[in-house]
Design a protein around this motif. Structure first.
Motif, mmCIF file in Angstrom:
data_model
loop_
_atom_site.group_PDB
_atom_site.id
_atom_site.type_symbol
_atom_site.label_atom_id
_atom_site.label_comp_id
_atom_site.label_asym_id
_atom_site.label_seq_id
_atom_site.Cartn_x
_atom_site.Cartn_y
_atom_site.Cartn_z
ATOM 1 N N GLY A 268 0.794 -1.226 0.000
ATOM 2 C CA GLY A 268 0.000 0.000 0.000
ATOM 3 C C GLY A 268 0.825 1.274 0.000
ATOM 4 N N LYS A 269 2.132 1.176 -0.292
ATOM 5 C CA LYS A 269 2.997 2.351 -0.245
ATOM 6 C C LYS A 269 2.554 3.435 -1.224
ATOM 7 C CE LYS A 269 6.878 0.161 -1.038
ATOM 8 N NZ LYS A 269 6.327 -1.214 -1.157
ATOM 9 N N THR A 270 2.291 3.044 -2.477
ATOM 10 C CA THR A 270 1.897 4.043 -3.473
ATOM 11 C C THR A 270 0.552 4.663 -3.115
ATOM 12 O OG1 THR A 270 3.170 2.972 -5.239
ATOM 13 C CG2 THR A 270 1.358 4.410 -5.909
ATOM 14 N N SER A 271 -0.359 3.876 -2.569
ATOM 15 C CA SER A 271 -1.661 4.417 -2.138
ATOM 16 C C SER A 271 -1.484 5.437 -1.021
ATOM 17 C CB SER A 271 -2.582 3.287 -1.678
ATOM 18 O OG SER A 271 -2.968 2.470 -2.767
ATOM 19 N N LEU A 272 -0.582 5.152 -0.097
ATOM 20 C CA LEU A 272 -0.319 6.103 0.983
ATOM 21 C C LEU A 272 0.269 7.396 0.430
ATOM 22 C CD1 LEU A 272 -0.079 7.038 3.866
ATOM 23 C CD2 LEU A 272 1.934 5.577 4.154
ATOM 24 N N LEU A 273 1.178 7.279 -0.530
ATOM 25 C CA LEU A 273 1.753 8.479 -1.132
ATOM 26 C C LEU A 273 0.677 9.301 -1.841
ATOM 27 C CD1 LEU A 273 5.169 7.256 -2.609
ATOM 28 C CD2 LEU A 273 4.676 8.206 -0.354
ATOM 29 N N LYS A 274 -0.262 8.636 -2.497
ATOM 30 C CA LYS A 274 -1.350 9.359 -3.170
ATOM 31 C C LYS A 274 -2.173 10.175 -2.179
ATOM 32 C CE LYS A 274 -2.044 6.324 -7.169
ATOM 33 N NZ LYS A 274 -2.971 5.364 -7.840
ATOM 34 N N LEU A 275 -2.371 9.633 -0.989
ATOM 35 C CA LEU A 275 -3.079 10.390 0.047
ATOM 36 C C LEU A 275 -2.250 11.606 0.467
ATOM 37 C CD1 LEU A 275 -4.464 7.540 2.341
ATOM 38 C CD2 LEU A 275 -5.731 8.892 0.656
ATOM 39 N N LEU A 276 -0.932 11.441 0.533
ATOM 40 C CA LEU A 276 -0.064 12.527 0.973
ATOM 41 C C LEU A 276 -0.045 13.676 -0.023
ATOM 42 C CD1 LEU A 276 3.040 10.635 2.437
ATOM 43 C CD2 LEU A 276 1.419 12.050 3.701
ATOM 44 N N TYR A 277 -0.061 13.368 -1.323
ATOM 45 C CA TYR A 277 -0.034 14.477 -2.282
ATOM 46 C C TYR A 277 -1.418 14.772 -2.859
ATOM 47 C CZ TYR A 277 0.771 10.885 -5.999
ATOM 48 O OH TYR A 277 0.697 9.799 -6.840
ATOM 49 N N MET A 278 -2.434 14.268 -2.182
ATOM 50 C CA MET A 278 -3.825 14.641 -2.435
ATOM 51 C C MET A 278 -4.342 14.231 -3.811
ATOM 52 S SD MET A 278 -3.943 18.350 -0.529
ATOM 53 C CE MET A 278 -2.526 18.939 -1.435
ATOM 54 N N ALA A 279 -3.780 13.162 -4.372
ATOM 55 C CA ALA A 279 -4.328 12.603 -5.599
ATOM 56 C C ALA A 279 -5.513 11.700 -5.287
ATOM 57 C CB ALA A 279 -3.262 11.807 -6.344
ATOM 58 N N GLN A 280 -5.652 11.312 -4.025
ATOM 59 C CA GLN A 280 -6.724 10.430 -3.577
ATOM 60 C C GLN A 280 -7.210 10.918 -2.218
ATOM 61 O OE1 GLN A 280 -7.431 7.522 -5.527
ATOM 62 N NE2 GLN A 280 -9.294 7.377 -4.308
ATOM 63 N N ARG A 281 -8.515 10.843 -2.009
ATOM 64 C CA ARG A 281 -9.059 11.162 -0.699
ATOM 65 C C ARG A 281 -9.346 9.858 0.042
ATOM 66 N NH1 ARG A 281 -12.194 16.779 -0.078
ATOM 67 N NH2 ARG A 281 -11.335 17.895 -1.854
ATOM 68 N N PRO A 282 -9.182 9.847 1.350
ATOM 69 C CA PRO A 282 -9.417 8.607 2.096
ATOM 70 C C PRO A 282 -10.898 8.241 2.142
ATOM 71 C CG PRO A 282 -9.092 10.418 3.611
ATOM 72 C CD PRO A 282 -8.828 10.966 2.240
ATOM 73 N N SER A 283 -11.164 6.966 2.360
ATOM 74 C CA SER A 283 -12.547 6.521 2.536
ATOM 75 C C SER A 283 -13.062 6.885 3.917
ATOM 76 C CB SER A 283 -12.629 5.000 2.336
ATOM 77 O OG SER A 283 -12.083 4.636 1.091
ATOM 78 N N ARG A 284 -12.145 6.995 4.856
ATOM 79 C CA ARG A 284 -12.520 7.371 6.222
ATOM 80 C C ARG A 284 -11.291 7.915 6.943
ATOM 81 N NH1 ARG A 284 -10.867 3.291 9.897
ATOM 82 N NH2 ARG A 284 -10.220 1.341 8.879
ATOM 83 N N GLY A 285 -11.535 8.588 8.046
ATOM 84 C CA GLY A 285 -10.446 9.104 8.857
ATOM 85 C C GLY A 285 -10.113 10.553 8.556
ATOM 86 N N LEU A 286 -9.142 11.076 9.286
ATOM 87 C CA LEU A 286 -8.737 12.472 9.204
ATOM 88 C C LEU A 286 -7.299 12.577 8.725
ATOM 89 C CD1 LEU A 286 -9.139 15.546 9.967
ATOM 90 C CD2 LEU A 286 -8.204 14.935 12.207
ATOM 91 N N ILE A 287 -7.058 13.479 7.773
ATOM 92 C CA ILE A 287 -5.705 13.801 7.333
ATOM 93 C C ILE A 287 -5.517 15.306 7.426
ATOM 94 C CG2 ILE A 287 -4.016 13.750 5.465
ATOM 95 C CD1 ILE A 287 -5.422 11.335 4.313
ATOM 96 N N ARG A 288 -4.489 15.703 8.159
ATOM 97 C CA ARG A 288 -4.119 17.114 8.224
ATOM 98 C C ARG A 288 -2.771 17.293 7.538
ATOM 99 N NH1 ARG A 288 -7.128 20.412 11.310
ATOM 100 N NH2 ARG A 288 -8.547 19.461 12.832
ATOM 101 N N LEU A 289 -2.698 18.297 6.690
ATOM 102 C CA LEU A 289 -1.476 18.628 5.985
ATOM 103 C C LEU A 289 -1.235 20.124 6.150
ATOM 104 C CD1 LEU A 289 0.782 17.582 4.091
ATOM 105 C CD2 LEU A 289 -0.742 18.068 2.165
#
Length: 238
Positions: free
Chosen positions: A46-67
């Motif tokens: 899931g490394k690439t998926s995590l990176l996508k969340l970090l650079y906002m190419a993907q939004r999570p299905s649940r949870g909170l992300i602060r950048l």
């Protein structure tokens, strides 16, 4: 700059594509501003998926992300482009603009940021020289080797000194000597204040930044259930 401020915060983040099982589950961790991090784990973790969340190419299905201390999950889409300009990204597939030269690909973030044309030549030429492509400034991506394209992509990602640099297997297409040079470039940028996150399979690479911390994924979850970041193993002296 505060050494303890978090530039990234994940709280109970999950990511699901379609109706299948979650690709990422229950991720809770923080990355401090100015830190250097290696993201590791087996293929499919899931490394690439995590990176996508970090650079906002993907939004999570649940949870909170602060950048940068802001909630990006609920952020209006019209604010995302401005946020993304604070992030440099090195993609596995390079994503160079085909009709632009190496020089113009590297200059792109500076032009987007409004840098005057007369002020572009010096920093872009210096960056081309740093990645060993001073003689290929006018070359278009189709005429460059995979390793050369990788170096252009890295130069483009770091040219504007982003606040956060995200790199997905950045040394996968270059020889060992150039890999050392590129990691040195990331190290120098980090020492200037940029937070760096490098996803890699290269265990040897993990030894090159002794102060770096390691975030390991396994089947979509943090291998350490507490979310604590570990220091990479020390390698042999060279």
């Amino acid at each position: 700059m505060s050494a303890t401020r978090s530039i990234v915060q994940f709280e109970n983040v999950g990511l699901r594509y379609g109706t299948g099982a979650e690709t990422l589950s229950d991720l809770t961790f923080a990355l401090r501003e100015g830190g250097f991090y290696f993201l590791t784990g087996p293929s499919g973790a899931g490394k690439t998926s995590l990176l996508k969340l970090l650079y906002m190419a993907q939004r999570p299905s649940r949870g909170l992300i602060r950048l940068f201390s802001e909630d990006i999950v609920t952020m209006p889409r019209d604010r995302l482009p401005g946020f993304r300009r604070r992030i440099g990204v090195v993609f596995q597939d390079f994503r160079l603009v085909r009709h632009l030269s190496a020089f113009d690909n590297i200059a792109l973030p500076l032009r987007v940021a409004g840098v005057e044309e007369g002020d572009l030549a010096t920093p872009v030429t210096e960056m081309l020289s740093w990645v060993g492509l001073g003689h290929r400034a006018s070359a278009r991506p189709a005429t460059l080797s995979g390793g050369e394209q990788q170096r252009v992509a890295i130069a483009r990602a770091v040219i504007a000194r982003p606040e956060l640099l995200i790199a997905d297997e950045p040394t996968g297409n270059v020889d060992p000597d150039m890999a050392k040079r590129l990691i040195h470039l990331f190290d120098a940028l980090n020492k200037l204040g940029t937070t760096v996150v490098v996803a890699t399979h290269d265990v040897h690479l993990l030894t090159r930044i002794p102060r770096a911390e390691m975030l390991r994924l396994d089947r979509g979850q943090l291998a350490d259930p507490t979310g604590a970041l570990r220091h990479p193993p020390k390698g042999p002296e060279e």
